[in-house]
Each structure stands twice: as C-alpha cells, then as structure tokens.
Design an enzyme around this catalytic site. Structure first.
Site, PDB file in Angstrom:
ATOM      1  N   LYS A  22       0.828  -1.224   0.000  1.00  0.00           N
ATOM      2  CA  LYS A  22       0.000   0.000   0.000  1.00  0.00           C
ATOM      3  C   LYS A  22       0.856   1.266   0.000  1.00  0.00           C
ATOM      4  O   LYS A  22       0.631   2.170  -0.791  1.00  0.00           O
ATOM      5  CB  LYS A  22      -0.910  -0.013   1.226  1.00  0.00           C
ATOM      6  N   ASN A  23       1.828   1.312   0.900  1.00  0.00           N
ATOM      7  CA  ASN A  23       2.555   2.575   1.056  1.00  0.00           C
ATOM      8  C   ASN A  23       3.513   2.856  -0.110  1.00  0.00           C
ATOM      9  O   ASN A  23       3.838   4.010  -0.371  1.00  0.00           O
ATOM     10  CB  ASN A  23       3.274   2.618   2.405  1.00  0.00           C
ATOM     11  N   ARG A  93      -3.514  10.094   4.322  1.00  0.00           N
ATOM     12  CA  ARG A  93      -2.243  10.726   4.633  1.00  0.00           C
ATOM     13  C   ARG A  93      -1.433  11.019   3.359  1.00  0.00           C
ATOM     14  O   ARG A  93      -0.798  12.050   3.218  1.00  0.00           O
ATOM     15  CB  ARG A  93      -1.464   9.740   5.518  1.00  0.00           C
ATOM     16  N   CYS A 117      -4.464   8.038   9.608  1.00  0.00           N
ATOM     17  CA  CYS A 117      -4.654   7.453  10.939  1.00  0.00           C
ATOM     18  C   CYS A 117      -4.176   8.411  12.023  1.00  0.00           C
ATOM     19  O   CYS A 117      -3.136   9.058  11.870  1.00  0.00           O
ATOM     20  CB  CYS A 117      -3.850   6.154  11.050  1.00  0.00           C
ATOM     21  N   ARG A 122       2.229  14.035  13.634  1.00  0.00           N
ATOM     22  CA  ARG A 122       2.524  13.895  12.216  1.00  0.00           C
ATOM     23  C   ARG A 122       2.723  15.205  11.436  1.00  0.00           C
ATOM     24  O   ARG A 122       1.991  15.497  10.484  1.00  0.00           O
ATOM     25  CB  ARG A 122       1.451  13.021  11.551  1.00  0.00           C
ATOM     26  N   PRO A 123       3.723  16.007  11.816  1.00  0.00           N
ATOM     27  CA  PRO A 123       3.994  17.238  11.059  1.00  0.00           C
ATOM     28  C   PRO A 123       4.557  16.929   9.676  1.00  0.00           C
ATOM     29  O   PRO A 123       5.048  15.819   9.437  1.00  0.00           O
ATOM     30  CB  PRO A 123       5.052  17.944  11.917  1.00  0.00           C
ATOM     31  N   ILE A 124       4.499  17.910   8.755  1.00  0.00           N
ATOM     32  CA  ILE A 124       5.127  17.703   7.435  1.00  0.00           C
ATOM     33  C   ILE A 124       6.175  18.793   7.161  1.00  0.00           C
ATOM     34  O   ILE A 124       6.458  19.129   6.023  1.00  0.00           O
ATOM     35  CB  ILE A 124       4.099  17.601   6.276  1.00  0.00           C
ATOM     36  N   ASP A 125       6.752  19.304   8.235  1.00  0.00           N
ATOM     37  CA  ASP A 125       7.739  20.381   8.094  1.00  0.00           C
ATOM     38  C   ASP A 125       8.931  19.991   7.219  1.00  0.00           C
ATOM     39  O   ASP A 125       9.469  20.824   6.480  1.00  0.00           O
ATOM     40  CB  ASP A 125       8.224  20.837   9.487  1.00  0.00           C
ATOM     41  N   GLN A 126       9.334  18.722   7.284  1.00  0.00           N
ATOM     42  CA  GLN A 126      10.503  18.304   6.489  1.00  0.00           C
ATOM     43  C   GLN A 126      10.190  18.268   4.992  1.00  0.00           C
ATOM     44  O   GLN A 126      11.056  18.524   4.164  1.00  0.00           O
ATOM     45  CB  GLN A 126      11.022  16.935   6.945  1.00  0.00           C
ATOM     46  N   ASP A 305       4.840   0.129  11.979  1.00  0.00           N
ATOM     47  CA  ASP A 305       3.568  -0.414  11.469  1.00  0.00           C
ATOM     48  C   ASP A 305       3.350  -1.864  11.894  1.00  0.00           C
ATOM     49  O   ASP A 305       2.290  -2.439  11.626  1.00  0.00           O
ATOM     50  CB  ASP A 305       3.520  -0.316   9.930  1.00  0.00           C
ATOM     51  N   ARG A 397      -8.611   0.050   5.083  1.00  0.00           N
ATOM     52  CA  ARG A 397      -7.742   1.017   4.406  1.00  0.00           C
ATOM     53  C   ARG A 397      -6.487   0.344   3.892  1.00  0.00           C
ATOM     54  O   ARG A 397      -5.868   0.824   2.942  1.00  0.00           O
ATOM     55  CB  ARG A 397      -7.282   2.105   5.389  1.00  0.00           C
TER      56      ARG A 397
HETATM   57  C1  EPZ Z   1       4.665   6.572   6.478  1.00  0.00           C
HETATM   58  O1  EPZ Z   1       4.079   7.675   7.138  1.00  0.00           O
HETATM   59  C2  EPZ Z   1       3.592   5.529   6.342  1.00  0.00           C
HETATM   60  N1  EPZ Z   1       2.500   6.097   5.566  1.00  0.00           N
HETATM   61  C3  EPZ Z   1       3.124   5.073   7.705  1.00  0.00           C
HETATM   62  O2  EPZ Z   1       2.247   3.993   7.493  1.00  0.00           O
HETATM   63  C4  EPZ Z   1       4.312   4.602   8.529  1.00  0.00           C
HETATM   64  O3  EPZ Z   1       3.875   4.356   9.844  1.00  0.00           O
HETATM   65  C5  EPZ Z   1       5.410   5.662   8.551  1.00  0.00           C
HETATM   66  O4  EPZ Z   1       5.755   6.053   7.208  1.00  0.00           O
HETATM   67  C6  EPZ Z   1       6.681   5.194   9.239  1.00  0.00           C
HETATM   68  O5  EPZ Z   1       7.200   4.068   8.590  1.00  0.00           O
HETATM   69  C7  EPZ Z   1       2.556   6.137   4.252  1.00  0.00           C
HETATM   70  O6  EPZ Z   1       3.508   5.709   3.638  1.00  0.00           O
HETATM   71  C8  EPZ Z   1       1.391   6.715   3.538  1.00  0.00           C
HETATM   72  P1  EPZ Z   1       7.230   9.523   8.437  1.00  0.00           P
HETATM   73  P2  EPZ Z   1       4.766   9.065   7.127  1.00  0.00           P
HETATM   74  O7  EPZ Z   1       7.231  10.818   7.715  1.00  0.00           O
HETATM   75  O8  EPZ Z   1       5.497   9.258   5.848  1.00  0.00           O
HETATM   76  C9  EPZ Z   1       8.193  12.661  11.955  1.00  0.00           C
HETATM   77  C10 EPZ Z   1       0.427   2.558   7.971  1.00  0.00           C
HETATM   78  O9  EPZ Z   1      -0.025   1.987   8.987  1.00  0.00           O
HETATM   79  N2  EPZ Z   1       8.098  13.694  10.898  1.00  0.00           N
HETATM   80  O10 EPZ Z   1       8.256   8.508   8.094  1.00  0.00           O
HETATM   81  O11 EPZ Z   1       3.750  10.078   7.489  1.00  0.00           O
HETATM   82  C11 EPZ Z   1       6.855  11.994  12.230  1.00  0.00           C
HETATM   83  O12 EPZ Z   1       6.070  12.739  13.132  1.00  0.00           O
HETATM   84  C12 EPZ Z   1       0.972   3.976   8.078  1.00  0.00           C
HETATM   85  O13 EPZ Z   1       0.416   2.076   6.833  1.00  0.00           O
HETATM   86  C13 EPZ Z   1       8.403  15.023  11.202  1.00  0.00           C
HETATM   87  O14 EPZ Z   1       8.704  15.367  12.345  1.00  0.00           O
HETATM   88  O15 EPZ Z   1       5.789   8.885   8.319  1.00  0.00           O
HETATM   89  C14 EPZ Z   1       7.292  10.660  12.743  1.00  0.00           C
HETATM   90  O16 EPZ Z   1       7.621  10.762  14.101  1.00  0.00           O
HETATM   91  C15 EPZ Z   1       0.577   4.724   9.259  1.00  0.00           C
HETATM   92  N3  EPZ Z   1       8.340  15.933  10.190  1.00  0.00           N
HETATM   93  C16 EPZ Z   1       8.560  10.351  11.959  1.00  0.00           C
HETATM   94  O17 EPZ Z   1       9.012  11.618  11.469  1.00  0.00           O
HETATM   95  C17 EPZ Z   1       8.021  15.609   8.926  1.00  0.00           C
HETATM   96  O18 EPZ Z   1       8.006  16.498   8.047  1.00  0.00           O
HETATM   97  C18 EPZ Z   1       8.392   9.403  10.797  1.00  0.00           C
HETATM   98  O19 EPZ Z   1       7.293   9.824   9.993  1.00  0.00           O
HETATM   99  C19 EPZ Z   1       7.728  14.274   8.634  1.00  0.00           C
HETATM  100  C20 EPZ Z   1       7.779  13.329   9.633  1.00  0.00           C
END
Ligand code: EPZ
Length: 430
Positions: A22-23, A93, A117, A122-126, A305, A397
């Site tokens: 999925k991801n 997401r 979820c 879950r910020p997207i600042d990066q 996950d 989902r």
């Molecule tokens: C992806 O989410 C997956 N979603 C998630 O899958 C998965 O849990 C996660 O990666 C971790 O492996 C999709 O691929 C659609 P991250 P993502 O950015 O990209 C912090 C599932 O069950 N962060 O790797 O949103 C964040 O808060 C789902 O299938 C920032 O601080 O996760 C977290 O602590 C749920 N700033 C960490 O980084 C940012 O700009 C990792 O998040 C981005 C992230």
C-alpha cells in the site's frame, strides 16, 4: 456498521498470498501523474486508501482505467487542476504526495493538509523544508499547502528527521528540477526504493535509494512505463504474527524475505520457527513462546507499522516484554481494547511493559487505527470464544480481503454489517 466477528482458538494453518505494498503504491500513483504518457501499474492492492488516491487522481483531470482488480492505466496529459479536491484527499495521509508530484511537473500545487490514521502529531515540516530548498515558495493557507516555483533548482538537503513521506515527496519534485539534488538522512524503507525505481523506469535519474543519501539528477521530462508494485512488508508481517500468536503454521507467499528480516528476527527470539524461501516465508508458532524487547525504528529497524501486531503476540508469551515506540507517540491506543480480552500491559510514556498471560478471552473491541485494528483481529483469533472488532473501516484502508485470507487459513471469522448477521454467525458456529 461493518464489524468482524470471529471465534478464536484455531491455529492458523496453510498458505496465504501477499498483495502489493500500500505505502509504495500510494507514492507510485502520485508519481504516475508526472508524465503525460500512459503509465500501467500492476500489483496494486485493492484497499480503501488506494481507491481514494485513484479517485483524487481522476478528480484533477487524469484518466484512470482499471484494467483489472490490481492493474490500472493512468494518463495524466489532461490535468487541468493543480489544486486537489478536499473531499477525497483529506481522508488519507498520502495526499501530501500530490505536492511533490504537481510541484515537480507544473511548478505549482495546492493540496489540503493530510488526514490519515490518528497515531501522533505527524507534522510535514521536512517535506516543506525540502520544497523550499528546491526554490519553491511554500505557504499554508486556510488548511492547504500552497507551493509555487518559477524554476525548481537542485539543492543539498539534510532532513532533520528520517521521514518516509518527506524522502519520497522531495525526491519526486527533485526528479524534474534543474541540476542535482543531494538528499541526506533519508528513509531507507522498501517503499522508498520502490518509488525511486518507478521514477527511474519513467526516465528519472535517482541513485542511492535504500541508503542514507539519495542523489537525484533532474531530467526535463518523464515518460510512460509499466511497473509492478513490490509485495507488502506489513501485510506479510501481520500474517507472520497471526501464525505465531495462534501457534499455527503458515506459508506466506509472494514476499521479499529481506524486507521481513526485523520481524523474522523477533519471531525467532520468541521461539517460533521462521523458514525463508526465495519469495516466501514460513512461520511455525510454538506452544510456549518467550518474551523479548523491541524498539521501533526506521528501516532496517523494527517497523512501527508492526508494533501492535508483535505486541499482541508478546502478550501471550511467558514472561515480561518491553516494547518501545519511537516513531509515533500515539500508537498504543489498542492497549485498553486488548485489556478487555485479558491482557496485562502497562504503558508508560512511549514504552509498553507487557506481562504475558496464558490466554485471551473474546470481547467486543474497537479498532483505533489501521495496524492496531489488524492486531486486535489476530488477538481475537487467539482468544477463547467470540470477539467482535468494530470500526473495521480502518483495517480495510490497508488490508485486502483480510477476513477471506484468514478464512483460507482456517480462521472462523466473518464480516457482518448487522446484529442479525452477527447472531446468525454465532448460531452457525455454535
Ligand atoms: C509513512 O508515514 C507511512 N504512511 C506510515 O504507514 C508509517 O507508519 C510511517 O511512514 C513510518 O514508517 C505512508 O507511507 C502513507 P514519516 P509518514 O514521515 O510518511 C516525523 C500505515 O499503517 N516527521 O516517516 O507520514 C513523524 O512525526 C501507516 O500504513 C516530522 O517530524 O511517516 C514521525 O515521528 C501509518 N516531520 C517520523 O518523522 C516531517 O516532516 C516518521 O514519519 C515528517 C515526519
């Protein structure tokens, strides 16, 4: 309201085939709109998040032909809108991937801040930091990310947090930027590599995906391709835990065993047999399983996950385990639900201390999110008596035909949508 109802106690035995990731597919579908030529994507899982993504792609003007259940053809030569509609996209997401894809192709994007979820802040600042470094002006206006650039120009970007989403998103935009981008401290998850491979099959020049540093030499345009999505690491891991917790014997087919190493290692530690084949893995549970400690980490560490699924497995081991969640702060919401089934777990901060119990008893529980929901189902399959899992929309989902695949392994489970059907199930099973 749909529910899963099950009668636990049967060890799961047999073979199950895993679908596409999925991801990975979510990133690939967004990247597919970056060319005006036809793109055919195969091995797509038929799950809600993917279907929402396809609706959103259609909504902005691309053609989507569903060739069969797991294959689509996308042609994005008619995109008129760089503004993605809220109604569809707020639900998932991965909507944030439209920012990178549209910004790369049209140098302009307007996308609502993502839903998904509720597992943490879950910020997207990066992501935004990366787009800005490529020269885009990025603002958050009335709940949407608005990004524009005259030209995107390659840059040296260090991500402060290892993020799957930011890595894929910035990689997509950089694929069509001028010059070279060096992305450091990136995520190495299999789905990051799969999206990079997909972009390369469209003519992008991306090197290093799967390591800490990705180098992207921007190209002028991307072309059509045919691509097959990798197998789903987390669906596979969920069935591995289902085999372990029910003390079953399951051959999980169509997997890449390398992607499952962290999960296999932990199941070996608890005493299961894990046998790897070229594209399959067999898990044999044991009557007495041992405790272990686990900390979730970015790949190749133990995946967040899989945290709920391994935790429910450890809740039936002999002794005390500690599970530390280091990625998302809100991922222990299933613990209260599992307590209704007789588990003994205490959460302090980001650590769950799990005292194994001899057995679960069936109960009515509610899925708090996708993976926690799947974990409650496998717990129900190991419980004595009936378990009902509510809010299964979350599970749908990300898991295709979850109940059918479990039935194929001997589980006594059904999806019902009324009290009457639930009663019928109980009468039939006795
Ligand atoms: C992806 O989410 C997956 N979603 C998630 O899958 C998965 O849990 C996660 O990666 C971790 O492996 C999709 O691929 C659609 P991250 P993502 O950015 O990209 C912090 C599932 O069950 N962060 O790797 O949103 C964040 O808060 C789902 O299938 C920032 O601080 O996760 C977290 O602590 C749920 N700033 C960490 O980084 C940012 O700009 C990792 O998040 C981005 C992230």
């Amino acid at each position: 309201m749909e529910q899963f109802i099950m009668k636990g106690g049967n060890p799961l035995v047999g073979e199950v085939t895993i679908g596409g990731a999925k991801n990975a597919a979510l990133g690939i579908l967004a990247a597919a709109i970056m060319t005006d030529e036809n793109v055919v994507i195969d091995n797509l899982p038929d799950v809600r998040d993917i279907n929402v993504m396809l609706e959103a792609i259609q909504e902005i003007g691309a053609h989507v032909d569903r060739i069969d259940r797991h294959t689509v053809k996308i042609n994005a030569s008619h995109i008129k809108e760089v503004s993605v509609d809220d109604e569809f996209i707020r639900k998932i997401r991965a909507s944030y991937y439209f920012i990178g894809a549209l910004l790369g192709k049209y140098k302009s994007a307007e996308v609502p801040l993502p839903g998904g979820c509720n597992i943490g802040s879950r910020p997207i600042d990066q992501h935004l930091k990366g787009f800005r470094a490529l020269g885009a002006k990025v603002d958050v206006v009335r709940g949407a990310v608005v990004a524009h650039a005259i030209d995107l120009v390659g840059s040296h970007i260090y991500l402060d947090v290892v993020s799957v989403g930011a890595t894929i998103n910035v990689m997509m935009a950089a694929a069509l930027a001028e010059g070279t981008t060096i992305l450091e401290n990136v995520a190495k998850e299999p789905h990051v590599v799969d999206v990079a491979n997909f972009l390369n099959s469209m003519g992008a020049n991306i090197k290093g995906a799967g390591t800490d540093v990705i180098r992207i030499r921007g190209v002028e345009r991307l072309h059509g391709t045919e691509y097959s999505v990798i197998p789903d690491q987390i669906e596979a891991g969920t069935f591995m835990c289902a085999a372990a917790i029910t003390r079953g014997d399951v051959m999980i087919k169509n997997v890449i065993p390398k992607h499952l190493e962290a999960i296999s290692a932990k199941l070996l530690e608890v005493g299961c047999e894990v046998i790897e084949f070229d594209d399959a893995v067999r898990v044999v549970g044991k009557p007495k399983q041992r405790p272990t400690n686990i900390k979730t980490l970015p790949y190749p560490g133990f995946p967040t996950d899989m945290q709920p699924q391994i935790a429910v497995t450890l809740a039936l081991a002999e002794g005390t385990s500690m599970v530390t969640e280091s990625i998302f702060e809100n991922r222990f919401k299933y613990v209260d639900e599992l307590a209704r089934m007789g588990s003994n777990i205490k959460v302090e901060g980001n650590v769950a201390v799990i005292d194994g119990v001899r057995g679960f008893t069936g109960a009515q529980v509610e899925a708090p999110d996708l993976r926690a929901g799947a974990a409650l189902v496998i717990a129900g399959l190991a419980a004595e008596g009936y378990t009902v899992v509510d809010e299964i929309g979350y599970i749908q989902r990300g898991y295709e035909c979850f109940e059918e695949k479990l039935q194929g392994l001997g589980a006594v489970i059904e999806k019902v949508d009324s009290e009457k059907d639930a009663k019928k199930f109980r009468l039939k099973i006795g």
